[in-house]
Enzyme design. Structure first.
Site, PDB file in Angstrom:
ATOM      1  N   GLU A 139       0.903  -1.151   0.178  1.00 31.45           N
ATOM      2  CA  GLU A 139      -0.094  -0.013   0.007  1.00 31.45           C
ATOM      3  C   GLU A 139       0.962   1.371  -0.147  1.00 31.45           C
ATOM      4  OE1 GLU A 139      -3.972   1.492  -0.199  1.00 31.45           O
ATOM      5  OE2 GLU A 139      -3.106  -0.631  -0.288  1.00 31.45           O
ATOM      6  N   ASP A 166      -4.050  11.603   7.653  1.00 30.29           N
ATOM      7  CA  ASP A 166      -2.911  11.139   8.182  1.00 30.29           C
ATOM      8  C   ASP A 166      -2.502  11.760   9.655  1.00 30.29           C
ATOM      9  OD1 ASP A 166      -2.411   9.308   6.045  1.00 30.29           O
ATOM     10  OD2 ASP A 166      -1.681  10.718   4.773  1.00 30.29           O
TER      11      ASP A 166
END
Length: 271
Positions: free
Chosen positions: A49, A60
Site C-alpha cells: 500500500e 494522516d
C-alpha cells in the site's frame, strides 16, 4: 485486479492472512524508497500500500505527514512516484500494488489520465482517502475502464446500505477501518469488527484488510482471529514509517529493523 484474487487464493490455501505494509513513495529519497520497498517484499509483505506525497493529507497523523515532508524535501513529485512504481512492478511482477491517495492528485491531470498512468505502470488498486462513497462514481468508473480496482473504506459504524454499496462496487480488497480518526500507531485499533466482516462476506464484498492503528503482531492476530469471522489481512503504516523516520541517518540499521518488523508481523498471519 487479478493479482489480489491470486494472492487471497494462495493465502487461503496456506491458511494465512495477508500482511500489507504502507509507506510513502519517495521517503526519504527516491533511491532509498526503492531499497525500502524491496526490503519489505523480501521480508514477507504480501502486497504493498503506497502513498503519493500530498501537501494537505487530512486522514494522516503526524508520522505519515512527516514522511510526505521528507519526500518533498528530496524533490519527489507525482511523476517521480510513477517512475518508482514502474520500477517496482518490473522487479516484482506478481505482488499486488495499491495506492492510497487524495483526490486533488487524481484530479490534477484529469481522472481518466490518472488511472491510465496507474495501468501503464502496473498499479492494481487505488483508494482515495478523501472521497466518500457517495461521490465515488466518476473515480470508480475510470478505475474499472483501466482495469484498476477501486478500493473503499468500510468505517466501523457502516450501516447496511453502505456495506451493500461497498460490496457491490469495490474490487481487490475492502479497507476495514479499525476506528475513526487519523492514522497513527499510538492510536490502537478497536476490535472486534467481526459483524462487519460477516456482513461484507454475506454481500460478496472483496476480502477485508484491517488498517489504522495496527502496529504489533498481537493486533494482526486479533484482526484475523475468530476463525472465519476475521479479516483476510492487516495493513500497517505508521509503525513502519516510524522506523524509517528514526533511522533516516542510518540506512543499514533502518533496513535491518524493517526486515525484523515485517517478518514478525507476517509470522502473526500464520495460523
Amino acid at each position: 485486479m487479478e493479482r489480489y484474487q491470486q494472492l487471497f487464493k494462495q493465502l487461503a490455501a496456506k491458511k494465512e492472512g495477508a500482511f500489507v505494509p504502507f509507506v510513502q513513495l519517495g521517503d526519504p529519497s527516491p533511491a532509498m524508497s526503492l531499497n525500502i520497498i524491496d526490503t519489505l517484499i523480501a521480508a514477507g509483505a504480501d502486497a504493498l500500500e503506497l502513498g503519493i506525497p500530498f501537501s494537505d493529507p487530512l486522514a494522516d497523523g503526524p508520522t505519515i505527514q512527516n514522511a510526505a515532508l521528507r519526500a518533498f524535501a528530496a524533490g519527489v513529485t507525482p511523476g517521480i512516484c510513477f517512475e518508482i512504481l514502474a520500477e517496482i512492478r518490473q522487479k516484482h511482477p506478481t505482488i499486488p500494488i495499491g495506492l492510497l491517495m487524495y483526490a486533488n492528485l487524481v484530479f490534477h491531470n484529469g481522472i481518466d489520465h490518472f488511472y491510465q498512468r496507474c495501468a501503464e505502470v502496473g498499479v492494481d488498486s487505488v483508494l482515495i482517502a478523501d472521497v466518500p462513497f457517495e461521490e465515488s462514481a466518476p473515480f470508480r468508473a475510470a478505475a474499472l475502464r483501466h482495469g484498476i480496482a477501486p478500493i473503499f473504506i468500510c468505517p466501523p459504524n457502516a450501516d447496511d446500505d453502505l456495506l451493500r454499496e461497498i460490496a457491490s462496487h469495490g474490487r481487490g480488497y475492502t479497507y476495514l477501518l479499525s476506528r475513526a480518526g487519523v492514522t497513527g500507531a499510538e492510536n490502537h485499533g478497536q476490535l472486534p469488527l467481526n459483524h462487519l466482516v460477516d456482513k461484507l462476506r454475506e454481500y460478496n464484498a472483496a476480502p477485508a484488510l484491517q488498517g489504522f492503528g495496527i502496529s504489533e503482531p498481537a493486533q494482526v492476530k486479533a484482526s484475523l482471529a475468530a476463525g472465519a469471522a476475521g479479516a483476510a489481512g492487516a495493513i500497517s503504516g505508521s509503525a513502519i514509517v516510524k522506523i524509517i523516520e528514526k533511522n533516516v541517518a542510518q540506512p543499514v540499521e533502518m533496513l535491518v529493523q524493517l526486515t525484523r518488523f515485517v517478518t514478525e508481523m507476517k509470522a502473526a498471519t500464520r495460523s
